[in-house]
Design an enzyme around this catalytic site. Structure first.
Site, PDB file in Angstrom:
ATOM      1  N   TYR A   8      82.338 -80.966 -12.007  1.00  0.00           N
ATOM      2  CA  TYR A   8      81.031 -81.604 -11.759  1.00  0.00           C
ATOM      3  C   TYR A   8      80.328 -80.838 -10.656  1.00  0.00           C
ATOM      4  O   TYR A   8      80.870 -79.905 -10.069  1.00  0.00           O
ATOM      5  CB  TYR A   8      81.226 -83.074 -11.350  1.00  0.00           C
ATOM      6  CG  TYR A   8      79.941 -83.887 -11.396  1.00  0.00           C
ATOM      7  CD1 TYR A   8      79.261 -84.067 -12.597  1.00  0.00           C
ATOM      8  CD2 TYR A   8      79.414 -84.477 -10.252  1.00  0.00           C
ATOM      9  CE1 TYR A   8      78.094 -84.814 -12.655  1.00  0.00           C
ATOM     10  CE2 TYR A   8      78.266 -85.221 -10.296  1.00  0.00           C
ATOM     11  CZ  TYR A   8      77.596 -85.389 -11.496  1.00  0.00           C
ATOM     12  OH  TYR A   8      76.430 -86.115 -11.535  1.00  0.00           O
ATOM     13  N   ARG A  14      77.573 -88.938 -10.994  1.00  0.00           N
ATOM     14  CA  ARG A  14      78.321 -89.622 -12.052  1.00  0.00           C
ATOM     15  C   ARG A  14      79.824 -89.388 -11.963  1.00  0.00           C
ATOM     16  O   ARG A  14      80.599 -90.076 -12.634  1.00  0.00           O
ATOM     17  CB  ARG A  14      77.799 -89.180 -13.425  1.00  0.00           C
ATOM     18  CG  ARG A  14      76.415 -89.722 -13.760  1.00  0.00           C
ATOM     19  CD  ARG A  14      75.968 -89.243 -15.119  1.00  0.00           C
ATOM     20  NE  ARG A  14      75.695 -87.813 -15.120  1.00  0.00           N
ATOM     21  CZ  ARG A  14      75.604 -87.065 -16.218  1.00  0.00           C
ATOM     22  NH1 ARG A  14      75.825 -87.608 -17.402  1.00  0.00           N
ATOM     23  NH2 ARG A  14      75.315 -85.788 -16.141  1.00  0.00           N
ATOM     24  N   TRP A 108      61.028 -87.778  -4.137  1.00  0.00           N
ATOM     25  CA  TRP A 108      61.642 -86.937  -3.102  1.00  0.00           C
ATOM     26  C   TRP A 108      61.360 -85.455  -3.339  1.00  0.00           C
ATOM     27  O   TRP A 108      61.541 -84.637  -2.454  1.00  0.00           O
ATOM     28  CB  TRP A 108      63.148 -87.192  -3.034  1.00  0.00           C
ATOM     29  CG  TRP A 108      63.922 -86.717  -4.238  1.00  0.00           C
ATOM     30  CD1 TRP A 108      64.379 -85.457  -4.472  1.00  0.00           C
ATOM     31  CD2 TRP A 108      64.323 -87.486  -5.363  1.00  0.00           C
ATOM     32  NE1 TRP A 108      65.035 -85.389  -5.669  1.00  0.00           N
ATOM     33  CE2 TRP A 108      65.031 -86.624  -6.233  1.00  0.00           C
ATOM     34  CE3 TRP A 108      64.177 -88.824  -5.717  1.00  0.00           C
ATOM     35  CZ2 TRP A 108      65.569 -87.068  -7.447  1.00  0.00           C
ATOM     36  CZ3 TRP A 108      64.717 -89.256  -6.915  1.00  0.00           C
ATOM     37  CH2 TRP A 108      65.396 -88.384  -7.762  1.00  0.00           C
TER      38      TRP A 108
END
Length: 208
Positions: A8, A14, A108
């Site tokens: 990841y 996640r 953002w």
């Protein structure tokens, strides 16, 4: 036995609930970080061209929600019957809905001028209101179940919450769980489990 390997990005995202459940179950795993800029180089090696991907007992697991449910079954973290499993899934999907509230709201990434010109300020306010609705529901569920998503039981929904709060607050641009004592207490309880605390102590610093 084949080595367990999780691939990841170098953030919670996640993958964090997966890391929490593996750590809780005492599974030693290799946490492989792939940088977003390099994902194209390995896409053809991934089942769906995306991460997270978990190598577990010689098999390749993908699709984060499917991985959560698989690990929940394997590590006895979905309660005692189909009804417990259902309520776990309801809690997890509600947490997912908190994040989905910000899917179109990427404030953002914009300057204050861009926010004003694109209507992002109003969009963000709408996203916060929608997320707050779901957060309130989660807090109420904990109130009914003595601080857990399943009354008197630790479940994968608890791990999912604890592993997701950081990314959800990042997406929101503020602490949307600030006035939710039960949700914060559950997060703290999960993070203080010895196995999770040990994982967090050795985890590299992450932005979210």
């Amino acid at each position: 036995m084949s080595k367990t390997k999780l691939t990841y990005f170098g953030v919670t995202g996640r993958a964090e609930p997966i890391r929490y459940m593996l750590a809780y179950a005492g599974v030693d795993f290799e946490d492989v970080t792939v940088h977003r800029a390099d994902l194209l180089k390995i896409k053809h090696d991934l089942p769906l061209g995306e991460v997270p991907v978990l190598e577990f007992e010689g098999k390749t697991l993908y699709q984060s929600q499917a991985i959560y449910r698989f690990l929940a079954k394997r590590f006895n973290l979905e309660g005692n019957d189909e009804w417990d499993a259902y309520w776990c899934d309801v809690a997890v999907q509600t947490i997912v809905d908190v994040g989905l509230a910000f899917r179109r709201d990427r404030g953002w990434e914009k300057t204050e001028k861009e926010k004003s010109e694109t209507g992002a300020i109003a969009e963000h306010a709408s996203a916060l209101a929608k997320a707050a609705y779901f957060v309130d529901k989660l807090e109420s569920q904990l109130e009914k179940n003595d601080g857990h998503f399943l009354k008197g039981k630790l479940s994968y929904a608890d791990f999912y919450l604890a592993g997701s709060i950081s990314i959800l607050n990042f997406q929101a641009g503020e602490n949307i769980f600030a006035n939710k004592p039960r949700l914060n207490a559950l997060k703290e309880k999960i993070e203080n489990l010895p196995a999770i605390r040990a994982y967090l102590e050795k985890r590299p610093a992450v932005k979210y």
